[in-house]
Design an enzyme around this catalytic site. Structure first.
Site, PDB file in Angstrom:
ATOM      1  N   ASP A 304    -102.945 -29.418  27.557  1.00 55.88           N
ATOM      2  CA  ASP A 304    -103.179 -30.154  28.803  1.00 55.88           C
ATOM      3  C   ASP A 304    -104.519 -29.778  29.466  1.00 55.88           C
ATOM      4  O   ASP A 304    -104.964 -28.628  29.421  1.00 55.88           O
ATOM      5  CB  ASP A 304    -102.025 -29.890  29.773  1.00 55.88           C
ATOM      6  CG  ASP A 304    -101.659 -31.121  30.563  1.00 55.88           C
ATOM      7  OD1 ASP A 304    -102.475 -32.059  30.594  1.00 55.88           O
ATOM      8  OD2 ASP A 304    -100.571 -31.142  31.160  1.00 55.88           O
ATOM      9  N   LYS A 353     -94.537 -31.251  30.777  1.00 50.93           N
ATOM     10  CA  LYS A 353     -95.629 -31.105  31.754  1.00 50.93           C
ATOM     11  C   LYS A 353     -95.370 -29.896  32.644  1.00 50.93           C
ATOM     12  O   LYS A 353     -96.273 -29.116  32.939  1.00 50.93           O
ATOM     13  CB  LYS A 353     -95.701 -32.385  32.584  1.00 50.93           C
ATOM     14  CG  LYS A 353     -96.924 -32.520  33.447  1.00 50.93           C
ATOM     15  CD  LYS A 353     -98.126 -32.866  32.618  1.00 50.93           C
ATOM     16  CE  LYS A 353     -99.292 -33.317  33.438  1.00 50.93           C
ATOM     17  NZ  LYS A 353    -100.424 -33.720  32.591  1.00 50.93           N
ATOM     18  N   LYS A 396    -104.256 -39.427  42.382  1.00 51.52           N
ATOM     19  CA  LYS A 396    -103.093 -38.530  42.480  1.00 51.52           C
ATOM     20  C   LYS A 396    -103.148 -37.691  43.747  1.00 51.52           C
ATOM     21  O   LYS A 396    -104.192 -37.150  44.092  1.00 51.52           O
ATOM     22  CB  LYS A 396    -103.088 -37.611  41.261  1.00 51.52           C
ATOM     23  CG  LYS A 396    -101.899 -36.700  41.210  1.00 51.52           C
ATOM     24  CD  LYS A 396    -101.881 -35.910  39.939  1.00 51.52           C
ATOM     25  CE  LYS A 396    -102.395 -34.513  40.192  1.00 51.52           C
ATOM     26  NZ  LYS A 396    -102.305 -33.695  38.980  1.00 51.52           N
ATOM     27  N   LYS A 467    -104.895 -26.347  30.979  1.00 59.13           N
ATOM     28  CA  LYS A 467    -103.837 -26.015  31.937  1.00 59.13           C
ATOM     29  C   LYS A 467    -102.989 -24.856  31.404  1.00 59.13           C
ATOM     30  O   LYS A 467    -102.606 -23.968  32.145  1.00 59.13           O
ATOM     31  CB  LYS A 467    -102.963 -27.249  32.127  1.00 59.13           C
ATOM     32  CG  LYS A 467    -102.415 -27.388  33.501  1.00 59.13           C
ATOM     33  CD  LYS A 467    -101.761 -28.741  33.668  1.00 59.13           C
ATOM     34  CE  LYS A 467    -102.664 -29.696  34.399  1.00 59.13           C
ATOM     35  NZ  LYS A 467    -102.399 -31.068  34.297  1.00 59.13           N
TER      36      LYS A 467
HETATM   37  P1  NAI Z   1    -102.393 -43.018  30.041  1.00 65.12           P
HETATM   38  O1  NAI Z   1    -100.940 -43.292  30.073  1.00 65.12           O
HETATM   39  O2  NAI Z   1    -103.266 -43.873  30.878  1.00 65.12           O
HETATM   40  O3  NAI Z   1    -102.964 -43.063  28.567  1.00 65.12           O
HETATM   41  C1  NAI Z   1    -102.242 -42.628  27.462  1.00 65.12           C
HETATM   42  C2  NAI Z   1    -102.416 -43.659  26.362  1.00 65.12           C
HETATM   43  O4  NAI Z   1    -101.737 -43.165  25.218  1.00 65.12           O
HETATM   44  C3  NAI Z   1    -101.812 -45.012  26.680  1.00 65.12           C
HETATM   45  O5  NAI Z   1    -102.772 -46.028  26.530  1.00 65.12           O
HETATM   46  C4  NAI Z   1    -100.678 -45.163  25.671  1.00 65.12           C
HETATM   47  O6  NAI Z   1    -100.530 -46.502  25.257  1.00 65.12           O
HETATM   48  C5  NAI Z   1    -101.159 -44.286  24.558  1.00 65.12           C
HETATM   49  N1  NAI Z   1    -100.149 -43.739  23.647  1.00 65.12           N
HETATM   50  C6  NAI Z   1     -98.901 -43.299  23.902  1.00 65.12           C
HETATM   51  N2  NAI Z   1     -98.325 -42.855  22.774  1.00 65.12           N
HETATM   52  C7  NAI Z   1     -99.230 -42.994  21.790  1.00 65.12           C
HETATM   53  C8  NAI Z   1     -99.238 -42.699  20.421  1.00 65.12           C
HETATM   54  N3  NAI Z   1     -98.178 -42.208  19.810  1.00 65.12           N
HETATM   55  N4  NAI Z   1    -100.360 -42.963  19.708  1.00 65.12           N
HETATM   56  C9  NAI Z   1    -101.455 -43.498  20.299  1.00 65.12           C
HETATM   57  N5  NAI Z   1    -101.499 -43.807  21.605  1.00 65.12           N
HETATM   58  C10 NAI Z   1    -100.392 -43.561  22.345  1.00 65.12           C
HETATM   59  O7  NAI Z   1    -102.528 -41.468  30.435  1.00 65.12           O
HETATM   60  P2  NAI Z   1    -103.854 -40.671  30.851  1.00 65.12           P
HETATM   61  O8  NAI Z   1    -103.933 -40.643  32.326  1.00 65.12           O
HETATM   62  O9  NAI Z   1    -105.010 -41.159  30.093  1.00 65.12           O
HETATM   63  O10 NAI Z   1    -103.460 -39.201  30.379  1.00 65.12           O
HETATM   64  C11 NAI Z   1    -103.400 -38.860  29.019  1.00 65.12           C
HETATM   65  C12 NAI Z   1    -102.859 -37.451  28.817  1.00 65.12           C
HETATM   66  O11 NAI Z   1    -103.690 -36.537  29.492  1.00 65.12           O
HETATM   67  C13 NAI Z   1    -101.452 -37.255  29.365  1.00 65.12           C
HETATM   68  O12 NAI Z   1    -100.785 -36.343  28.532  1.00 65.12           O
HETATM   69  C14 NAI Z   1    -101.699 -36.637  30.710  1.00 65.12           C
HETATM   70  O13 NAI Z   1    -100.608 -35.888  31.163  1.00 65.12           O
HETATM   71  C15 NAI Z   1    -102.920 -35.767  30.419  1.00 65.12           C
HETATM   72  N6  NAI Z   1    -103.719 -35.539  31.617  1.00 65.12           N
HETATM   73  C16 NAI Z   1    -104.251 -36.587  32.287  1.00 65.12           C
HETATM   74  C17 NAI Z   1    -105.040 -36.362  33.370  1.00 65.12           C
HETATM   75  C18 NAI Z   1    -105.695 -37.492  34.063  1.00 65.12           C
HETATM   76  O14 NAI Z   1    -106.384 -37.236  34.965  1.00 65.12           O
HETATM   77  N7  NAI Z   1    -105.556 -38.737  33.684  1.00 65.12           N
HETATM   78  C19 NAI Z   1    -105.286 -35.030  33.908  1.00 65.12           C
HETATM   79  C20 NAI Z   1    -104.719 -33.976  33.121  1.00 65.12           C
HETATM   80  C21 NAI Z   1    -103.964 -34.263  32.023  1.00 65.12           C
END
Ligand code: NAI
Length: 511
Positions: A304, A353, A396, A467
């Site tokens: 993370d 998480k 957030k 993290k």
């Molecule tokens: P998001 O939900 O916008 O993007 C994740 C993407 O992964 C989605 O487009 C989804 O369709 C895709 N996905 C899901 N399962 C999949 C798979 N098996 N294969 C390929 N693609 C798949 O989430 P976001 O905000 O981009 O965050 C991504 C990761 O980063 C999460 O684990 C989140 O907890 C972590 N994170 C995010 C932060 C942020 O600021 N956005 C901050 C810290 C951590």
């Protein structure tokens, strides 16, 4: 101007008898001063010692490709679009006026390192100028997503970037379409099902793995790349039900993929591809299963990204404990409205998480036996609550209460309200992970004139960005933010042949 490898570095040149440089390598000699502690009854005996290290950096910059798992998500689109905006110097308008692209929030591109003093003035240069690093604008991006939207439409869905910039990026992004991915619905929230229209068909996990391997090989060949880095930025998966017969060794894990065992997350398949191809990965939730990773030489950094709330937590708690003040409770509420929040609204995903968020102050508390003389006292109230509130979007809200005990039984309470534009913080951090991991693959070290060797595959140097960082076995994990940053900064300085700063500033005081 100074030519450093293939990169032009304008800021500095090291002139020293302890560094040597040719066309390919920079070798820096470093006498590392540490203190060995022996315990004699209830007394510590401290014995200062010096160990000689040599750090050898390959100064040739490779052509790098990055494949993101979850490319069409908030992080994936923000990172890709942000780098393109910088690459093509795209300006855009918002109600605040005209904006220039930048890399604010990137340690490597926008922070500086003190390299020494000029007369009595401290001199700082950009972090990226100390050692030859890949220019983020030269990275070729690709990747997978279970959603078929092209990156322009996916960026619109994410609602992170200003509308005008989205429009200006559209011609670049609409050509970029994620590859179909592996989708095991049981591992992410059921509410993600409606975007899963881009999946590799069938239930055969070995075929899935082979498809991903082929995707990586094609990407490397089509773009004529020296190196491919794979990074997981898809949704948080629930933990698998641990079974040593299934996950205990890399061989068992491979067998379980061959037999399509149900308790294998998507991330396992992607990790296996990395092991086969000796690539770099960063978010490795199931690291402990991969006993043979040392042999495979794949770098991992931890779980993370440490963006807003956790970064602040590891800073504030370090300050309190360093001041001799005793944190007794940390209560964290998160209101999250993006797709990540939607996924985390399912308990099983939230648990993953929670685990990555919860351990982040442990080592800071454990270090101070004056404040925490017993195990019981270390068990402070540390509560994490995440609520999905769609209206919050990607902005957030993190609301934290810190309650600490001060002099004579008094209390000091901090109530912190942190609005993190989450993906705008995460994207530059992800970029740093990629750039630093690539750099560290080009560095080798030698201790006391032994043979040069690569860094351990668990890259704890990168803990500043994680993290829940991981450490080499037997080594304590450091979460305190200033220590993590100092560690990274000093490593880069030492490799460049610069002196580590102990902040005594004797040359200025008594020079
Ligand atoms: P998001 O939900 O916008 O993007 C994740 C993407 O992964 C989605 O487009 C989804 O369709 C895709 N996905 C899901 N399962 C999949 C798979 N098996 N294969 C390929 N693609 C798949 O989430 P976001 O905000 O981009 O965050 C991504 C990761 O980063 C999460 O684990 C989140 O907890 C972590 N994170 C995010 C932060 C942020 O600021 N956005 C901050 C810290 C951590």
């Amino acid at each position: 101007l100074y030519i450093f490898g293939q990169q032009l570095i304008q800021s500095m040149k090291v002139q020293s008898t302890t560094t040597q440089q040719d066309d390919h390598f920079l070798i820096a000699d470093y006498d590392y001063k540490s203190t060995n502690i022996e315990k004699n009854g209830d007394k510590y005996i401290a014995k200062p010692q010096i160990t000689n290290f040599k750090f050898k950096t390959d100064t040739r910059i490779p052509k790098v490709g990055v494949m993101l798992v979850g490319w069409g998500g908030n992080n994936g689109t923000t990172l890709t679009g942000g780098i393109l905006a910088n690459k093509f110097n795209i300006t855009w308008n918002s109600r605040r006026g005209t904006h220039q692209p930048n890399f604010y929030g990137s340690l490597t591109q926008s922070s500086v390192i003190k390299i020494g003093t000029c007369n009595t003035e401290e001199v700082f240069v950009p972090f990226k100028d100390v050692l030859p690093m890949v220019n983020p604008c030269d990275i070729v991006f690709g990747g997978w997503d279970i959603s078929s939207l092209n990156l322009a439409d996916a960026m619109g869905r994410a609602q992170v970037v200003d509308y005008d910039l989205q429009q200006k990026l559209r011609p670049y992004l609409e050509k970029l379409v994620p590859l179909p991915s592996i989708y095991y619905p049981d591992f992410i929230a059921a509410n993600q099902g409606d975007r899963a229209d881009n999946v590799i068909p069938g239930n055969n996990k070995l075929e899935h793995l082979n498809t991903i391997r082929k995707n990586i090989a094609d990407f490397k060949q089509q773009n004529n790349l020296d190196k491919v880095i794979l990074l997981w930025t898809a949704n948080t998966e629930r933990f698998c039900v641990e079974d040593p017969n299934v996950h205990g060794t890399a061989e068992k894990l491979m067998k379980s993929i061959e037999s399509s065992h149900p308790e294998n997350q998507c991330i396992n398949n992607f990790c296996m591809c990395c092991l086969f191809r000796r690539m770099l990965i960063h978010q490795w939730i199931t690291i402990k299963y991969y006993c043979s990773r040392k042999k495979a030489g794949v770098f991992v950094a931890g779980d993370d990204f440490k963006t807003g709330q956790t970064k602040f937590k590891t800073c504030l708690v370090e300050y309190l404990v360093g001041a001799g003040i005793k944190p007794k409770a940390i209560i964290s509420y998160n209101h999250l409205g993006n797709n990540d929040g939607k996924n985390l609204s399912q308990e099983s995903c939230f648990k993953s998480k929670e685990r990555s968020k919860k351990t982040c102050v442990d080592d800071i508390l454990e270090s101070n036996k004056v404040l925490y003389p017993t195990e019981e006292e270390l068990n402070i109230d540390h509560t994490i609550v995440i609520k999905y509130c769609p209206e919050t979007g990607d902005s957030k809200k993190a609301m934290d209460e810190y309650i600490a005990e001060i002099f004579l039984g008094g209390r000091q309470t901090f109530a912190v309200y942190n609005v993190c534009e989450d993906s705008l913080l995460a994207a530059p951090l992800i970029m740093d992970l990629l750039l630093l991991c690539e750099l560290f693959e080009r560095i080798q070290f030698s201790k006391d004139s032994s043979e040069f060797q690569r860094f351990d595959t668990v890259l704890s140097w990168l803990s500043y960005l994680m993290k829940a960082p991981k450490s080499e076995s037997g080594i304590t994990t450091i979460n305190a933010l200033s220590r993590q940053r100092a560690m990274l900064e000093n490593l880069v300085k030492v490799c460049a042949g610069l002196t580590v700063d102990d902040n005594l500033r004797l040359e200025v005081r008594y020079g």
